[in-house]
Enzyme design. Structure first.
Site, short mmCIF file in Angstrom:
data_model
loop_
_atom_site.label_atom_id
_atom_site.label_comp_id
_atom_site.label_asym_id
_atom_site.label_seq_id
_atom_site.Cartn_x
_atom_site.Cartn_y
_atom_site.Cartn_z
N ASP A 6 -10.49 3.75 -1.27
CA ASP A 6 -11.11 2.70 -0.46
C ASP A 6 -12.62 2.66 -0.64
OD1 ASP A 6 -8.61 2.24 0.50
OD2 ASP A 6 -9.01 2.90 2.55
N GLU B 279 -2.22 1.34 -5.08
CA GLU B 279 -1.83 2.73 -5.26
C GLU B 279 -2.96 3.52 -5.90
OE1 GLU B 279 -0.14 3.46 -9.22
OE2 GLU B 279 -2.15 2.82 -8.73
N GLY C 196 -5.05 3.34 -8.37
CA GLY C 196 -5.31 3.52 -9.79
C GLY C 196 -4.50 4.59 -10.47
N ASP D 10 0.83 -1.20 0.00
CA ASP D 10 0.00 0.00 0.00
C ASP D 10 0.87 1.25 0.00
OD1 ASP D 10 -2.08 1.78 0.30
OD2 ASP D 10 -3.02 0.70 1.95
#
Length: 504
Positions: A330, A307, A309, A269
């Site tokens: 998210d 990441e 998109g 992430d």
């Protein structure tokens, strides 16, 4: 700013702090922060001035040096803006510093973190001790072959329900529930620990789990004993989204640790890493660095790129070793967010296919924030999109209705179809959308979505499926079959219909 410029700026700052007579303002010099919150972990402020020009930076544990943009002193207060990562609506934030009782009162905000603390005067030696240590980022290497994930990964992840409040006992309970409910046998394979497991690094830099995870190898062995696989989470930044230890400066070491513990999946992430890797080149290189490190362990890892998109990630995700890549921010457990992601934000369908999948984020089915019709739309959208199916609810509290939705073998088969085509809209009208997804056996899945707040009806046609004639129509949700399409389908508000057509 390059490291050379950072070093030059640090040198100027330390020289000024070492010779107070040269200070032009009350703010010049080094200021040390000892009691600020760990997020973002402000440790130091350095300010220099020359005439009317003020320059400076704030050093943090999360983001390293944060440069002052447009610093100026107005009515005795130092004001500046700072780059604000991960918040596209507020690309910069306003900060201020006031001298109070011989200390620097620093106030500001970066992403979700508030800064409000007092700094004491420091020395050049202090500045050197607190300087941020940068890690080298390798050049982009050759594409990494990785033949895993011929179909979209399926499983469970801890974040949507438990956030960082996850522990060994809960992970074991989820593995038990996967087996007891039949979810494992329906195809859900991975039990993934998201953020919140990390502790501190030992004297050799090896990352240890926190007290909630007393023995990672024993945990992976337990999950494997259930016929399941297990995943873990990290960030290429110094800190993860929840503020735990990231992999910055320890990429190869962490990959080796995950392999030794027995993990099968890594979600990586960007989080605080976005401060260091903010353009397409450095983001790609940071993911390639971990992809190569995972490959070097000799263990098979599903590599999940998170990441959000950016930089057309689906066009290069496979090259850095990834099998799935997030296409959006998210998801949350509400219809508007789910619909916006599923209908409008799930990447270019041309990027998806065997061994590489657009990922619109985890499932919210079972968490209680949507109606049954809305959850059916959620599941239908993800299946039509060939999306990874990662459950995100407490599996111990799965209702019969939720279990039936998640284990419907016809719906799962559409998602897991070997051809790997991501379905897309072929017709839109008012609140209605018709999507098509060609399947490996020659059939075509059609989905009819009602995005409105009132019930509606619409006809599906053979042309929607690219067919001239149809010999069988199977309802994917109920399993009922007919020889032909009905005159129209009634679709509840925010609901969906999904059928599979046989014909030519």
């Amino acid at each position: 700013m390059s490291r050379a410029l950072f070093a030059a700026a640090a040198l100027v700052g330390t020289c000024l702090s070492a010779t107070p007579a040269l200070a032009r303002t009350a703010y010049d010099g080094v200021w040390l922060f000892d009691d600020t919150p760990p997020n973002p972990g402000v440790t130091m402020m350095e300010v220099t001035s020359k005439g009317d020009k003020v320059t400076g930076r704030v050093t943090t544990r999360w983001y390293g040096p944060v440069e002052m943009q447009n610093p100026r002193i107005e009515e005795g207060v130092l004001h500046f803006t700072a780059r604000n990562i991960n918040d596209r609506e507020h690309p910069t934030r306003d900060w201020s510093v006031a001298i109070e009782g011989g200390k620097a009162h620093l106030k500001g905000r970066i992403w979700e973190s508030e800064v409000d603390g007092l700094g004491r005067p420091g020395t050049a030696k202090d500045a050197k001790a607190r300087a941020f240590r940068f890690a080298d980022l390798p050049a982009l290497g050759a594409p990494i072959p990785n033949p895993l994930a011929a179909t979209p990964p399926m499983g469970w992840s801890s974040w949507n329900k438990f956030a960082e409040h996850i522990d060994d006992r809960t992970v074991r309970a989820m593995a038990d529930a996967m087996v007891a409910t039949g979810l494992r046998d329906a195809g859900y394979t991975y039990v993934n620990i998201d953020d919140g497991w990390q502790g501190k690094r030992d004297a050799n830099g090896v990352l240890q789990p926190n007290a909630k995870f007393p023995d990672m190898k024993a945990l992976t062995d337990y999950v494997h004993s259930k016929g399941l696989k297990i995943g873990i989470y990290s960030s290429q930044g110094p800190r993860t989204c929840a503020g735990y230890e990231g992999s910055y400066g320890h990429v190869q070491q962490d990959a080796k640790t995950y392999a030794e513990w027995g993990f099968d999946y890594l979600k990586y992430d960007l989080c605080s890493g976005e401060w260091f890797y903010a353009d397409a080149d450095t983001v790609k290189r940071s993911y390639h660095e971990m992809g190569a490190a995972l490959q070097a362990t000799g263990r098979d890892f599903i590599f999940s790129l998170c990441e959000y998109g950016r930089f057309d990630v689906g066009s290069w995700g496979r090259d850095v070793g990834g099998q799935l890549w997030r296409t959006t921010g998210d998801i949350t457990d509400d219809y508007p967010t789910m619909a916006r992601i599923g209908f409008d934000k799930n990447g270019n369908p041309g990027w998806a296919g065997p061994h590489g999948w657009n990922d619109p984020d985890m499932l919210e089915v079972g968490n209680g924030g949507m109606s049954a019709d809305e959850y059916r739309t959620h599941m239908t959208l993800w299946a039509m999109s060939a999306a990874p199916l990662m459950m995100g609810h407490d599996l111990r509290e799965t209702s019969a209705e939720t279990l039936a939705m998640l284990t419907n073998r016809r719906v799962i088969a559409i998602d897991q179809d070997a051809r790997g085509i991501q379905g897309k809209a072929v017709r839109k009208g008012g609140t209605m959308e018709v999507w098509a997804k060609p399947l490996a056996d020659g059939r075509v899945a059609l989905a009819l979505f009602n995005r409105g707040d009132a019930a509606g009806s619409l006809e599906l046609t053979t042309a929607d499926a690219g067919m001239a004639t149809v010999t069988n129509v199977e309802d994917a949700w109920s399993g009922q079959s007919t020889a032909r399409l009905p005159a129209a389908y009634a679709v509840p508000a925010r609901g969906a219909v999904m059928v599979v057509l046989t014909g030519k």
